[in-house]
Scaffold this active site. Structure first.
Site, short mmCIF file in Angstrom:
data_model
loop_
_atom_site.label_atom_id
_atom_site.label_comp_id
_atom_site.label_asym_id
_atom_site.label_seq_id
_atom_site.Cartn_x
_atom_site.Cartn_y
_atom_site.Cartn_z
N HIS A 93 -7.20 -4.26 10.37
CA HIS A 93 -7.07 -4.13 8.94
C HIS A 93 -5.75 -4.86 8.37
CE1 HIS A 93 -4.82 0.01 9.45
NE2 HIS A 93 -3.96 -1.17 9.16
N GLU A 130 -9.70 -1.65 5.22
CA GLU A 130 -10.26 -1.34 6.47
C GLU A 130 -11.62 -2.13 6.70
OE1 GLU A 130 -8.70 0.52 8.50
OE2 GLU A 130 -8.02 2.26 7.58
N ASP A 152 0.84 -1.12 0.05
CA ASP A 152 -0.10 -0.09 0.16
C ASP A 152 0.77 1.22 -0.21
OD1 ASP A 152 0.99 -0.40 2.33
OD2 ASP A 152 -1.04 -0.69 3.47
N ASN A 196 -7.15 -2.10 14.44
CA ASN A 196 -8.73 -2.63 14.02
C ASN A 196 -8.77 -3.73 13.04
OD1 ASN A 196 -7.70 -1.53 11.47
ND2 ASN A 196 -9.33 0.17 11.21
C1 GLP Z 1 -0.36 0.60 8.69
C2 GLP Z 1 -0.08 -0.35 7.47
C3 GLP Z 1 -0.26 -1.75 7.53
C4 GLP Z 1 0.38 -2.40 8.79
C5 GLP Z 1 -0.31 -1.66 9.99
C6 GLP Z 1 0.39 -1.98 11.26
O1 GLP Z 1 -1.53 1.21 8.47
N1 GLP Z 1 -1.02 0.02 6.08
O2 GLP Z 1 0.22 -2.52 6.34
O3 GLP Z 1 0.37 -3.70 8.94
O4 GLP Z 1 -0.88 -0.37 9.73
O5 GLP Z 1 1.41 -0.98 11.56
P1 GLP Z 1 2.42 -0.98 12.70
O6 GLP Z 1 3.53 -2.28 12.39
O7 GLP Z 1 3.05 0.32 12.65
O8 GLP Z 1 1.75 -1.20 13.79
#
Ligand code: GLP
Length: 243
Positions: free
Chosen positions: A137, A142, A66, A135
């Site tokens: 995702h 989402e 993404d 959440n």
């Molecule tokens: C982000 C990304 C995800 C990631 C998630 C967790 O928003 N889009 O791909 O897995 O949130 O992030 P973190 O590892 O910083 O908790």
């Protein structure tokens, strides 16, 4: 489904690195990558492995999950910048093998279609690395995303904007882009193997819902219960709500 619980984030990352090296040895060359604080140590372990000649990226093709929209890829908080900085610039991955959604695409629909078509033309990805949002995702799919979704432009939920503005990356909610380009649930679930990493107490509830079900679009990661080849790598805290 396989669940591997480690003592801490570093141990999780080392195990994930070992699995990555093993799969590359088996010809898993088309790899989906994720960003986020969870993944930083995995990339550091992979860079270390590369520097001690344990891994060669010359045949690998990467596809990042993404990117924020709109964001300049050169901006220090873009996912592209994150990947360059933590991973790509330290290894022998040919530049032409890096696939990334362009956060400045004029036409996001065409941009996403092109990305999806390229992934499909490879018969989908061999390995997808995932993190999980608080959440539930995955990527930026989402809650309530369709299980049939392909790569597309999406709106970020308030919860995600809040999580991503806690100072680890963006400093406040206003700075966080409100949209993103993301692989879809269908794109992700079609990968042959999926490795999900999660660390820390703040992920425990999402991890529990994703692993114990039920499968529901309310918790996007619960779709992984439909996949035959998923490995969860968790630290103790992230696994603390599993029964
Ligand atoms: C982000 C990304 C995800 C990631 C998630 C967790 O928003 N889009 O791909 O897995 O949130 O992030 P973190 O590892 O910083 O908790």
């Amino acid at each position: 489904m396989k669940i591997i619980i480690s003592n801490n984030h570093l141990e999780t990352s080392k195990k994930a690195c070992d699995l990555f090296i093993k799969l590359l040895g088996k010809g898993y060359y088309n790899i989906g990558l994720a960003t986020g604080s969870t993944q930083i140590r995995l990339y550091h372990e992979l860079v270390k492995a590369y520097k001690s000649s344990k891994i060669d990226f010359s045949l690998v093709n990467t596809f990042n999950l993404d990117e924020y929209y709109k964001i300049n890829p050169d901006y220090s908080l873009s996912y592209r910048y994150f990947m360059d900085n933590h991973f790509f610039k330290h290894i022998n991955l040919p530049k032409k093998n890096i696939n990334f959604l362009n956060g400045l695409a004029n036409d996001p629909i065409i941009e996403c279609k092109k990305y999806e078509t390229k992934i499909k033309s490879l018969g989908y990805l061999d390995l997808q690395i995932l993190g999980i949002g608080v959440n539930g995702h995955i990527g930026f799919c989402e809650p309530y995303s369709s299980f049939d979704s392909e790569t597309s432009l999406v709106n970020l939920s308030d919860e995600t904007i809040k999580q991503n503005s806690d100072g680890r990356f963006f400093k406040n909610k206003e700075e966080v882009p409100k949209q993103a380009l993301t692989m879809g649930m269908k794109t992700i679930i079609n990968a042959k193997k999926i490795l999900v990493l999660a660390n820390g107490q703040r992920k425990a509830s999402a991890v529990n819902k994703a692993i114990e079900g039920p499968i529901s679009s309310k918790v996007p990661a619960s779709i992984l219960l439909n996949h035959k080849n998923v490995v969860w790598m968790l630290d103790k805290e992230a696994s603390s709500e599993l029964k």
